[in-house]
Design an enzyme around this catalytic site. Structure first.
Site, PDB file in Angstrom:
ATOM      1  N   HIS A 142       0.835  -1.205   0.000  1.00 56.40           N
ATOM      2  CA  HIS A 142       0.000   0.000   0.000  1.00 56.40           C
ATOM      3  C   HIS A 142       0.872   1.259   0.000  1.00 56.40           C
ATOM      4  O   HIS A 142       0.646   2.192  -0.774  1.00 56.40           O
ATOM      5  CB  HIS A 142      -0.910  -0.053   1.236  1.00 56.40           C
ATOM      6  CG  HIS A 142      -1.772   1.143   1.433  1.00 56.40           C
ATOM      7  ND1 HIS A 142      -3.110   1.162   1.093  1.00 56.40           N
ATOM      8  CD2 HIS A 142      -1.505   2.375   1.942  1.00 56.40           C
ATOM      9  CE1 HIS A 142      -3.618   2.348   1.386  1.00 56.40           C
ATOM     10  NE2 HIS A 142      -2.666   3.104   1.900  1.00 56.40           N
ATOM     11  N   GLU A 143       1.896   1.277   0.839  1.00 57.64           N
ATOM     12  CA  GLU A 143       2.784   2.447   0.906  1.00 57.64           C
ATOM     13  C   GLU A 143       3.562   2.634  -0.393  1.00 57.64           C
ATOM     14  O   GLU A 143       3.737   3.759  -0.871  1.00 57.64           O
ATOM     15  CB  GLU A 143       3.763   2.306   2.077  1.00 57.64           C
ATOM     16  CG  GLU A 143       3.115   2.436   3.439  1.00 57.64           C
ATOM     17  CD  GLU A 143       2.262   3.687   3.544  1.00 57.64           C
ATOM     18  OE1 GLU A 143       2.761   4.776   3.234  1.00 57.64           O
ATOM     19  OE2 GLU A 143       1.085   3.569   3.925  1.00 57.64           O
TER      20      GLU A 143
ATOM     21  N   HIS B 261       1.413   4.339  -2.842  1.00 63.46           N
ATOM     22  CA  HIS B 261       1.300   5.794  -2.675  1.00 63.46           C
ATOM     23  C   HIS B 261       2.449   6.489  -3.419  1.00 63.46           C
ATOM     24  O   HIS B 261       2.290   7.555  -3.985  1.00 63.46           O
ATOM     25  CB  HIS B 261       1.372   6.185  -1.190  1.00 63.46           C
ATOM     26  CG  HIS B 261       0.058   6.119  -0.470  1.00 63.46           C
ATOM     27  ND1 HIS B 261      -1.095   6.682  -0.966  1.00 63.46           N
ATOM     28  CD2 HIS B 261      -0.290   5.574   0.725  1.00 63.46           C
ATOM     29  CE1 HIS B 261      -2.093   6.472  -0.105  1.00 63.46           C
ATOM     30  NE2 HIS B 261      -1.635   5.796   0.918  1.00 63.46           N
TER      31      HIS B 261
ATOM     32  N   GLU C 157      -6.539   6.646  -1.216  1.00 63.87           N
ATOM     33  CA  GLU C 157      -6.534   5.426  -0.398  1.00 63.87           C
ATOM     34  C   GLU C 157      -7.041   4.234  -1.197  1.00 63.87           C
ATOM     35  O   GLU C 157      -6.483   3.140  -1.151  1.00 63.87           O
ATOM     36  CB  GLU C 157      -7.411   5.610   0.847  1.00 63.87           C
ATOM     37  CG  GLU C 157      -6.746   6.423   1.941  1.00 63.87           C
ATOM     38  CD  GLU C 157      -5.378   5.874   2.282  1.00 63.87           C
ATOM     39  OE1 GLU C 157      -5.288   4.718   2.703  1.00 63.87           O
ATOM     40  OE2 GLU C 157      -4.390   6.600   2.107  1.00 63.87           O
TER      41      GLU C 157
ATOM     42  N   ASP D 240      -4.906   0.957  -2.153  1.00 65.46           N
ATOM     43  CA  ASP D 240      -5.387  -0.387  -1.798  1.00 65.46           C
ATOM     44  C   ASP D 240      -5.411  -1.284  -3.037  1.00 65.46           C
ATOM     45  O   ASP D 240      -4.970  -2.431  -2.999  1.00 65.46           O
ATOM     46  CB  ASP D 240      -6.813  -0.327  -1.224  1.00 65.46           C
ATOM     47  CG  ASP D 240      -6.825   0.113   0.240  1.00 65.46           C
ATOM     48  OD1 ASP D 240      -5.737   0.192   0.838  1.00 65.46           O
ATOM     49  OD2 ASP D 240      -7.923   0.376   0.765  1.00 65.46           O
TER      50      ASP D 240
HETATM   51 ZN   LIG Z   1      -2.652   5.061   2.514  1.00 61.83          ZN
END
Ligand SMILES: [Zn+2]
Length: 481
Positions: free
Chosen positions: A128-129, A132, A193, A197
């Site tokens: 997930h990071e 980003h 987000e 995901d």
């Molecule tokens: Zn996040």
């Protein structure tokens, strides 16, 4: 995740325009970010340097970093949009958090590592990071601020990522207060987000982990937040609110993928055991591992015995720790972490030769384990064998030419041998690799003035000085832009 957002923002801003714009959904940000990859990296470096030098909770543990880096790189390789270099580091903090800084630096709290019960759960947060970063979320968020000067941008990024929890880490009071003013507008949007995901889940699956772990970890986060008040709500939740929708989304997407059971690596269990054995009172850690071993309550017997041996060593019970190491060895589990703990036990017992022999063998057996290389070099230095240490360093530097710690160790050996030019030259390269050009230039000037170099060495230093000064000038211009 606040810090992560800021970093990610800066990173996104600076990311190379390698991705076709069509690959990125339009989330309303300015896609035409002009921050250069160098600038982005610089912002990330500033913050990481700040953390390394001023945050006592920065965990300088090569074993844990080795493990996290291995796991992180596996995910990075499975993310086709990951084009920049990623670096993973660890913060000793029991709260559950992780964040991505601009430039590809990803920080993880120890609390998150110990909360994860499977490697796939930990990987789901890293995926997930990383998303980003690769989806340029921070960059797109920072796009409006790109006229900002670098120090302020770095401070803002730090303030966003660390939030109220770590005001000490926001660089400079004025910068921090200005950063605070814009902070509210800089939390990841729901769309970001959702995208992180989605991409994170794809990455998790492509890297061979269990895609169901993302939903199960979300649920764990939600449960742990229900039993705590606001001050202990996992930081990850504050910046990445876990909603029923997110959990359902992760469950549905995972259900569409073929079932896969992931066999967790022994190092995952060993790293968690190490973090537990080193936190709190040593006696409590001994008691906890002792009862886990006795009752057979563990994910890995080897890790439980490893944790017990380490906790006993911490508690000053060397004989018992050694006895536990014998039982651990009898299990026949192979890991560089076991070799390193055994070498530590031998060294503590005064058996320096035994420790050195063990580390030399481990070097051959685990050539890619940096923690083993560091320990082997440190043991050679301790034994006064600096020429051998320099040989081992040369080997390690061929494998890891950008490892600042190796240059620092090299400087130490040269210093012990009285080679001053070489000492300052190595120290200068260590600083340069950490992104600290003024300190690097100062060391090279000291190398120049050392008086023990030949003509050839001096001209190498001169050329390097010229190069670093030019780089520094360009950096300063970049900051004022
Ligand atoms: Zn996040």
């Amino acid at each position: 995740m606040r810090l992560a957002v800021a970093f990610a923002l800066a990173l996104a801003l600076a990311a190379p325009r390698a991705l076709p714009q069509s690959a990125l959904p339009d989330l309303g940000g300015t896609a035409d970010a002009t921050l250069s990859p160098q600038m982005e990296r610089k912002i990330g470096e500033e913050i990481v340097q700040e953390i390394r030098s001023r945050d006592p909770s920065y965990l300088d543990d090569p074993e844990v970093i080795d493990y996290l880096t291995g796991l992180g790189q596996r995910l990075v390789q499975a993310n086709p949009a990951a084009r920049q270099q990623f670096e993973f580091f660890v913060i000793r903090d029991h709260t559950v958090n992780a964040f991505a800084l601009p430039g590809g630096f990803v920080g993880v709290h120890t609390g998150l590592i110990t909360l994860a019960e499977t490697e796939s759960e930990l990987a789901s947060v890293l995926g997930h990071e990383i998303a980003h970063v690769t989806q340029r979320h921070i960059a797109r968020m920072l796009a409006n601020e790109q006229q900002m000067q670098l120090p302020l941008m770095a401070a803002m990024a730090a303030a966003i990522l660390f939030g109220r929890a770590r005001p000490d880490l926001a660089a400079g009071a004025i910068a921090a207060s200005q950063a605070g003013a814009v902070q509210s507008s800089l939390s990841y949007s729901r769309d970001f987000e959702r995208e992180a995901d989605r991409v994170g889940l794809q990455t998790l699956d492509a890297a061979g982990f269990d895609p169901r772990a993302m939903a199960s970890f979300f649920e764990k986060l939600q449960r742990s937040s229900r039993v705590s008040d606001d001050s202990t709500v996992p930081g990850y939740l504050r910046t990445h609110p876990v909603t029923v929708e997110r959990i359902a989304d992760a469950q549905n997407k995972a259900a569409a993928l073929p079932y896969r059971q992931h066999l967790d690596s022994v190092d995952f269990y060993l790293v968690r055991a190490k973090l537990r054995a080193e936190s709190g009172e040593a006696q409590d850690a001994v008691a906890a591992f002792d009862s886990a071993v006795r009752d057979g309550r563990y994910g890995s017997e080897a890790a439980a015995r490893y944790g017990l041996a380490l906790a006993l060593l911490r508690d000053g019970k060397l004989k018992q720790a050694q006895a536990e190491m014998v039982r651990l060895r009898a299990l026949g589990v192979a890991s560089p972490m076991i070799e390193l703990l055994d070498a530590r036990l031998k060294r503590t017992a005064g058996d320096r030769a035994g420790a050195l022999k063990l580390l030399a063998d481990a070097r051959v057996r685990y050539p890619s384990a940096r923690a083993v290389a560091y320990a082997n070099i440190a043991a050679l230095q301790e034994a006064g064998r600096n020429d051998d240490a320099l040989k081992a360093l040369a080997d390690a530097m061929r494998a890891y030419p950008r490892d600042a710690r190796l240059y620092g160790l090299q400087a130490k050996s040269y210093a012990a041998l009285g080679k001053r030019l070489l000492q300052h030259q190595a120290q200068g390269e260590a600083y340069a690799l950490q992104g600290s050009l003024p300190a690097a230039i100062e060391q090279l000037q000291l190398a120049r003035a050392s008086g023990d170099g030949d003509f050839y060495q001096l001209s190498v230093i001169d050329a390097r000085l010229k190069e670093l000064r030019a780089k520094h000038v360009a950096e300063l211009a970049d900051m004022k832009r």
